[in-house]
Design a protein around this motif. Structure first.
Motif, PDB file in Angstrom:
ATOM      1  N   UNK A  80       0.806  -1.227   0.000  1.00 18.06           N
ATOM      2  CA  UNK A  80       0.000   0.000   0.000  1.00 18.06           C
ATOM      3  C   UNK A  80       0.837   1.274   0.000  1.00 18.06           C
ATOM      4  N   UNK A  81       2.154   1.153  -0.044  1.00 17.09           N
ATOM      5  CA  UNK A  81       3.018   2.324   0.113  1.00 17.09           C
ATOM      6  C   UNK A  81       2.789   3.369  -0.979  1.00 17.09           C
ATOM      7  N   UNK A  82       2.440   2.935  -2.185  1.00 22.81           N
ATOM      8  CA  UNK A  82       2.228   3.881  -3.282  1.00 22.81           C
ATOM      9  C   UNK A  82       0.896   4.606  -3.184  1.00 22.81           C
ATOM     10  N   UNK A  83       0.008   4.144  -2.287  1.00 19.91           N
ATOM     11  CA  UNK A  83      -1.321   4.735  -2.160  1.00 19.91           C
ATOM     12  C   UNK A  83      -1.474   5.592  -0.902  1.00 19.91           C
ATOM     13  N   UNK A  84      -0.728   5.292   0.137  1.00 20.83           N
ATOM     14  CA  UNK A  84      -0.891   5.994   1.403  1.00 20.83           C
ATOM     15  C   UNK A  84      -0.401   7.439   1.277  1.00 20.83           C
ATOM     16  N   UNK A  85      -1.225   8.409   1.696  1.00 20.70           N
ATOM     17  CA  UNK A  85      -0.804   9.806   1.595  1.00 20.70           C
ATOM     18  C   UNK A  85       0.543  10.097   2.258  1.00 20.70           C
ATOM     19  N   UNK A  86       0.838   9.417   3.354  1.00 19.28           N
ATOM     20  CA  UNK A  86       2.095   9.671   4.056  1.00 19.28           C
ATOM     21  C   UNK A  86       3.314   9.287   3.227  1.00 19.28           C
ATOM     22  N   UNK A  87       3.165   8.251   2.381  1.00 19.87           N
ATOM     23  CA  UNK A  87       4.333   7.661   1.724  1.00 19.87           C
ATOM     24  C   UNK A  87       4.368   7.803   0.200  1.00 19.87           C
ATOM     25  N   UNK A  88       3.268   8.129  -0.441  1.00 16.92           N
ATOM     26  CA  UNK A  88       3.192   7.955  -1.886  1.00 16.92           C
ATOM     27  C   UNK A  88       4.164   8.842  -2.668  1.00 16.92           C
ATOM     28  N   UNK A  89       4.476  10.028  -2.168  1.00 17.97           N
ATOM     29  CA  UNK A  89       5.475  10.850  -2.850  1.00 17.97           C
ATOM     30  C   UNK A  89       6.877  10.335  -2.564  1.00 17.97           C
ATOM     31  N   UNK A  90       7.140   9.971  -1.324  1.00 15.03           N
ATOM     32  CA  UNK A  90       8.464   9.492  -0.948  1.00 15.03           C
ATOM     33  C   UNK A  90       8.846   8.224  -1.694  1.00 15.03           C
ATOM     34  N   UNK A  92       8.112   7.388  -4.613  1.00 15.54           N
ATOM     35  CA  UNK A  92       8.476   7.723  -5.985  1.00 15.54           C
ATOM     36  C   UNK A  92       9.779   8.510  -6.060  1.00 15.54           C
ATOM     37  N   UNK A  93       9.998   9.389  -5.091  1.00 17.71           N
ATOM     38  CA  UNK A  93      11.068  10.374  -5.237  1.00 17.71           C
ATOM     39  C   UNK A  93      12.185  10.276  -4.202  1.00 17.71           C
ATOM     40  N   UNK A  94      11.937   9.613  -3.053  1.00 22.05           N
ATOM     41  CA  UNK A  94      12.928   9.638  -1.978  1.00 22.05           C
ATOM     42  C   UNK A  94      13.094   8.250  -1.369  1.00 22.05           C
ATOM     43  N   UNK A  95      13.649   7.353  -2.145  1.00 21.16           N
ATOM     44  CA  UNK A  95      13.958   6.020  -1.631  1.00 21.16           C
ATOM     45  C   UNK A  95      15.392   6.003  -1.093  1.00 21.16           C
ATOM     46  N   UNK A  96      15.634   5.128  -0.129  1.00 18.84           N
ATOM     47  CA  UNK A  96      16.951   5.062   0.491  1.00 18.84           C
ATOM     48  C   UNK A  96      17.275   3.631   0.889  1.00 18.84           C
ATOM     49  N   UNK A 129      15.173  -1.814   2.329  1.00 24.35           N
ATOM     50  CA  UNK A 129      14.553  -0.827   1.452  1.00 24.35           C
ATOM     51  C   UNK A 129      13.865   0.209   2.326  1.00 24.35           C
ATOM     52  N   UNK A 130      14.210   1.472   2.119  1.00 24.77           N
ATOM     53  CA  UNK A 130      13.635   2.523   2.937  1.00 24.77           C
ATOM     54  C   UNK A 130      13.130   3.680   2.103  1.00 24.77           C
ATOM     55  N   UNK A 131      12.423   4.574   2.759  1.00 24.58           N
ATOM     56  CA  UNK A 131      12.031   5.836   2.137  1.00 24.58           C
ATOM     57  C   UNK A 131      12.189   6.933   3.182  1.00 24.58           C
ATOM     58  N   UNK A 132      12.337   8.162   2.719  1.00 21.73           N
ATOM     59  CA  UNK A 132      12.675   9.223   3.656  1.00 21.73           C
ATOM     60  C   UNK A 132      11.987  10.527   3.290  1.00 21.73           C
ATOM     61  N   UNK A 133      12.002  11.436   4.260  1.00 22.50           N
ATOM     62  CA  UNK A 133      11.413  12.760   4.054  1.00 22.50           C
ATOM     63  C   UNK A 133      11.940  13.730   5.099  1.00 22.50           C
ATOM     64  N   UNK A 178      17.254   3.681 -13.622  1.00 24.08           N
ATOM     65  CA  UNK A 178      16.010   3.507 -14.346  1.00 24.08           C
ATOM     66  C   UNK A 178      14.830   3.168 -13.459  1.00 24.08           C
ATOM     67  N   UNK A 179      13.858   2.460 -14.051  1.00 25.20           N
ATOM     68  CA  UNK A 179      12.592   2.177 -13.378  1.00 25.20           C
ATOM     69  C   UNK A 179      12.503   0.695 -12.987  1.00 25.20           C
ATOM     70  N   UNK A 180      11.504   0.392 -12.155  1.00 24.72           N
ATOM     71  CA  UNK A 180      11.272  -0.994 -11.767  1.00 24.72           C
ATOM     72  C   UNK A 180      11.555  -1.285 -10.312  1.00 24.72           C
ATOM     73  N   UNK A 181      11.761  -0.241  -9.491  1.00 21.38           N
ATOM     74  CA  UNK A 181      12.063  -0.467  -8.080  1.00 21.38           C
ATOM     75  C   UNK A 181      10.949  -1.212  -7.361  1.00 21.38           C
TER      76      UNK A 181
END
Length: 222
Positions: A80-90, A92-96, A129-133, A178-181
Protein backbone atom coordinates in the motif's frame (compact mmCIF):
# COMPACT_ATOMS: atom_id res chain seq x y z
CA UNK A 1 7.24 -5.63 10.45
CA UNK A 2 10.66 -4.50 11.62
CA UNK A 3 10.81 -2.83 15.01
CA UNK A 4 14.37 -3.45 16.17
CA UNK A 5 17.66 -4.25 14.43
CA UNK A 6 21.43 -4.42 14.81
CA UNK A 7 24.15 -2.53 12.94
CA UNK A 8 27.70 -3.57 13.75
CA UNK A 9 29.50 -2.22 10.67
CA UNK A 10 32.00 0.58 11.36
CA UNK A 11 31.44 3.81 9.47
CA UNK A 12 34.44 3.10 7.26
CA UNK A 13 33.00 -0.26 6.25
CA UNK A 14 29.62 1.24 5.38
CA UNK A 15 31.33 3.88 3.26
CA UNK A 16 33.08 1.15 1.27
CA UNK A 17 30.16 -1.27 1.04
CA UNK A 18 27.68 1.36 -0.14
CA UNK A 19 30.16 3.59 -2.02
CA UNK A 20 28.79 6.60 -0.17
CA UNK A 21 30.33 9.83 1.10
CA UNK A 22 29.85 10.00 4.89
CA UNK A 23 28.40 12.86 6.91
CA UNK A 24 30.45 13.91 9.92
CA UNK A 25 27.55 13.49 12.35
CA UNK A 26 26.77 9.79 11.95
CA UNK A 27 25.56 8.01 15.12
CA UNK A 28 28.20 6.06 16.99
CA UNK A 29 28.37 2.29 16.69
CA UNK A 30 28.37 -0.64 16.85
CA UNK A 31 24.72 -0.88 17.87
CA UNK A 32 23.03 -4.13 18.80
CA UNK A 33 19.61 -2.73 19.72
CA UNK A 34 18.61 0.00 17.27
CA UNK A 35 15.21 1.34 18.34
CA UNK A 36 12.60 3.57 16.70
CA UNK A 37 12.98 7.37 17.00
CA UNK A 38 16.78 7.10 17.26
CA UNK A 39 19.23 8.40 14.66
CA UNK A 40 20.32 5.75 12.16
CA UNK A 41 22.72 5.79 9.17
CA UNK A 42 20.91 5.96 5.82
CA UNK A 43 22.18 5.91 2.23
CA UNK A 44 20.62 8.38 -0.22
CA UNK A 45 21.51 9.31 -3.79
CA UNK A 46 21.26 12.63 -5.62
CA UNK A 47 23.05 14.26 -8.54
CA UNK A 48 25.23 11.22 -9.14
CA UNK A 49 26.49 10.94 -5.57
CA UNK A 50 25.58 8.65 -2.69
CA UNK A 51 25.59 10.01 0.84
CA UNK A 52 25.70 8.18 4.17
CA UNK A 53 23.79 10.42 6.55
CA UNK A 54 21.87 10.24 9.84
CA UNK A 55 18.06 10.19 9.96
CA UNK A 56 15.40 9.71 12.59
CA UNK A 57 13.89 6.23 12.31
CA UNK A 58 10.23 7.15 12.31
CA UNK A 59 8.84 8.80 9.19
CA UNK A 60 7.07 12.13 9.79
CA UNK A 61 4.47 13.23 7.22
CA UNK A 62 4.54 16.92 6.39
CA UNK A 63 1.19 17.54 8.10
CA UNK A 64 2.39 16.40 11.54
CA UNK A 65 2.62 19.42 13.85
CA UNK A 66 5.08 17.61 16.13
CA UNK A 67 6.94 14.25 16.08
CA UNK A 68 4.22 12.81 18.35
CA UNK A 69 1.27 14.24 16.42
CA UNK A 70 0.22 10.89 14.93
CA UNK A 71 1.14 7.20 14.73
CA UNK A 72 4.83 6.28 14.82
CA UNK A 73 5.55 5.32 11.19
CA UNK A 74 8.63 3.11 11.40
CA UNK A 75 7.44 0.75 8.63
CA UNK A 76 5.68 1.18 5.29
CA UNK A 77 3.77 -1.75 3.80
CA UNK A 78 4.92 -2.63 0.28
CA UNK A 79 1.38 -3.47 -0.78
CA UNK A 80 0.00 0.00 0.00
CA UNK A 81 3.02 2.32 0.11
CA UNK A 82 2.23 3.88 -3.28
CA UNK A 83 -1.32 4.73 -2.16
CA UNK A 84 -0.89 5.99 1.40
CA UNK A 85 -0.80 9.81 1.59
CA UNK A 86 2.10 9.67 4.06
CA UNK A 87 4.33 7.66 1.72
CA UNK A 88 3.19 7.96 -1.89
CA UNK A 89 5.47 10.85 -2.85
CA UNK A 90 8.46 9.49 -0.95
CA UNK A 91 8.25 6.05 -2.58
CA UNK A 92 8.48 7.72 -5.99
CA UNK A 93 11.07 10.37 -5.24
CA UNK A 94 12.93 9.64 -1.98
CA UNK A 95 13.96 6.02 -1.63
CA UNK A 96 16.95 5.06 0.49
CA UNK A 97 18.97 2.15 1.83
CA UNK A 98 19.08 1.53 5.58
CA UNK A 99 22.20 -0.50 6.51
CA UNK A 100 21.91 -3.33 9.04
CA UNK A 101 23.62 -6.56 10.01
CA UNK A 102 20.54 -8.30 11.39
CA UNK A 103 17.09 -7.73 12.87
CA UNK A 104 14.84 -9.05 15.62
CA UNK A 105 11.35 -10.49 15.67
CA UNK A 106 9.35 -12.06 18.48
CA UNK A 107 7.15 -15.04 19.21
CA UNK A 108 5.05 -15.50 22.34
CA UNK A 109 4.95 -18.37 24.81
CA UNK A 110 3.36 -18.46 28.27
CA UNK A 111 2.75 -14.74 28.09
CA UNK A 112 6.39 -13.95 27.39
CA UNK A 113 7.85 -12.30 24.29
CA UNK A 114 10.67 -14.48 22.95
CA UNK A 115 13.12 -12.73 20.59
CA UNK A 116 14.71 -14.21 17.47
CA UNK A 117 17.66 -12.77 15.59
CA UNK A 118 17.69 -12.91 11.78
CA UNK A 119 20.85 -12.30 9.77
CA UNK A 120 22.34 -13.18 6.35
CA UNK A 121 23.53 -16.76 6.16
CA UNK A 122 26.76 -15.65 4.50
CA UNK A 123 27.39 -12.82 6.98
CA UNK A 124 27.24 -9.96 4.48
CA UNK A 125 25.66 -6.58 5.24
CA UNK A 126 21.94 -6.05 4.85
CA UNK A 127 20.32 -3.10 3.13
CA UNK A 128 16.69 -2.50 4.09
CA UNK A 129 14.55 -0.83 1.45
CA UNK A 130 13.64 2.52 2.94
CA UNK A 131 12.03 5.84 2.14
CA UNK A 132 12.67 9.22 3.66
CA UNK A 133 11.41 12.76 4.05
CA UNK A 134 12.57 16.02 5.62
CA UNK A 135 10.08 17.28 8.20
CA UNK A 136 9.35 20.56 9.94
CA UNK A 137 10.92 24.01 9.82
CA UNK A 138 14.35 22.55 10.51
CA UNK A 139 14.03 19.92 7.75
CA UNK A 140 14.57 17.00 10.12
CA UNK A 141 15.42 13.91 7.98
CA UNK A 142 13.18 10.96 8.84
CA UNK A 143 12.87 7.45 7.39
CA UNK A 144 10.83 4.24 7.40
CA UNK A 145 11.60 0.63 6.46
CA UNK A 146 9.51 -1.02 3.75
CA UNK A 147 8.03 -4.39 4.75
CA UNK A 148 6.40 -7.20 2.78
CA UNK A 149 4.68 -10.54 3.31
CA UNK A 150 7.11 -12.91 5.03
CA UNK A 151 9.03 -15.53 3.11
CA UNK A 152 9.52 -19.10 4.26
CA UNK A 153 12.38 -18.38 6.69
CA UNK A 154 10.42 -15.69 8.46
CA UNK A 155 6.83 -16.92 8.20
CA UNK A 156 7.01 -19.32 11.15
CA UNK A 157 7.95 -16.39 13.40
CA UNK A 158 6.04 -13.45 11.91
CA UNK A 159 3.83 -12.76 8.90
CA UNK A 160 5.81 -9.67 7.82
CA UNK A 161 9.49 -9.03 7.13
CA UNK A 162 11.63 -6.05 6.13
CA UNK A 163 12.45 -5.83 2.43
CA UNK A 164 16.17 -6.60 2.12
CA UNK A 165 17.72 -5.61 -1.20
CA UNK A 166 20.44 -7.47 -3.08
CA UNK A 167 23.50 -5.30 -3.91
CA UNK A 168 22.62 -5.64 -7.60
CA UNK A 169 19.34 -3.82 -6.87
CA UNK A 170 20.71 -0.95 -4.79
CA UNK A 171 21.15 1.42 -7.73
CA UNK A 172 17.65 0.66 -8.97
CA UNK A 173 16.12 1.32 -5.57
CA UNK A 174 18.05 4.57 -5.16
CA UNK A 175 16.81 5.81 -8.53
CA UNK A 176 20.22 5.61 -10.18
CA UNK A 177 19.34 2.90 -12.70
CA UNK A 178 16.01 3.51 -14.35
CA UNK A 179 12.59 2.18 -13.38
CA UNK A 180 11.27 -0.99 -11.77
CA UNK A 181 12.06 -0.47 -8.08
CA UNK A 182 8.57 -1.63 -7.10
CA UNK A 183 9.36 -5.14 -8.34
CA UNK A 184 12.09 -5.43 -5.68
CA UNK A 185 9.68 -5.08 -2.75
CA UNK A 186 9.62 -8.79 -1.94
CA UNK A 187 10.78 -11.28 0.67
CA UNK A 188 14.38 -12.44 0.89
CA UNK A 189 15.22 -15.39 -1.37
CA UNK A 190 14.99 -18.87 0.13
CA UNK A 191 18.09 -19.61 2.21
CA UNK A 192 19.48 -16.09 2.33
CA UNK A 193 18.54 -15.45 5.96
CA UNK A 194 19.02 -17.65 8.99
CA UNK A 195 17.70 -17.25 12.53
CA UNK A 196 18.22 -18.27 16.15
CA UNK A 197 16.79 -17.44 19.57
CA UNK A 198 18.46 -14.76 21.68
CA UNK A 199 18.06 -13.57 25.26
CA UNK A 200 14.98 -11.59 26.27
CA UNK A 201 17.36 -8.86 27.44
CA UNK A 202 16.83 -7.32 24.00
CA UNK A 203 13.16 -6.79 24.89
CA UNK A 204 14.25 -3.63 26.72
CA UNK A 205 15.12 -0.67 24.54
CA UNK A 206 17.59 0.48 27.20
CA UNK A 207 19.92 -2.50 26.85
CA UNK A 208 22.94 -2.59 24.52
CA UNK A 209 25.93 -4.85 23.90
CA UNK A 210 27.22 -7.67 21.70
CA UNK A 211 25.74 -10.37 23.93
CA UNK A 212 22.28 -9.40 22.63
CA UNK A 213 22.96 -11.28 19.39
CA UNK A 214 24.55 -14.33 21.05
CA UNK A 215 22.59 -17.55 20.37
CA UNK A 216 20.52 -18.59 23.36
CA UNK A 217 21.83 -21.90 24.70
CA UNK A 218 20.27 -22.10 28.16
CA UNK A 219 16.51 -21.60 27.82
CA UNK A 220 16.40 -20.48 31.46
CA UNK A 221 18.81 -17.63 30.70
CA UNK A 222 16.15 -15.09 29.82
Amino acid sequence: MCGRYALTLPHEAMVQVFAAAPSNDLPEGPRFNVCPTTQVPVVTAAEGERRLRPMRWGFLPHWYKSPTDGPLLINARAETVAEKPAFRTAIRERRCLIPATGFYEWTKADGQRLPWYFHPREGEALAFAGLWQDWGPEDLPTCAIVTCTAGSTMAEIHHREPVTLDPADWALWLGEAGHGAATRMRAAPEGRLTRYRVSTKVNSNRVEGPDLIDPLIDEDDR
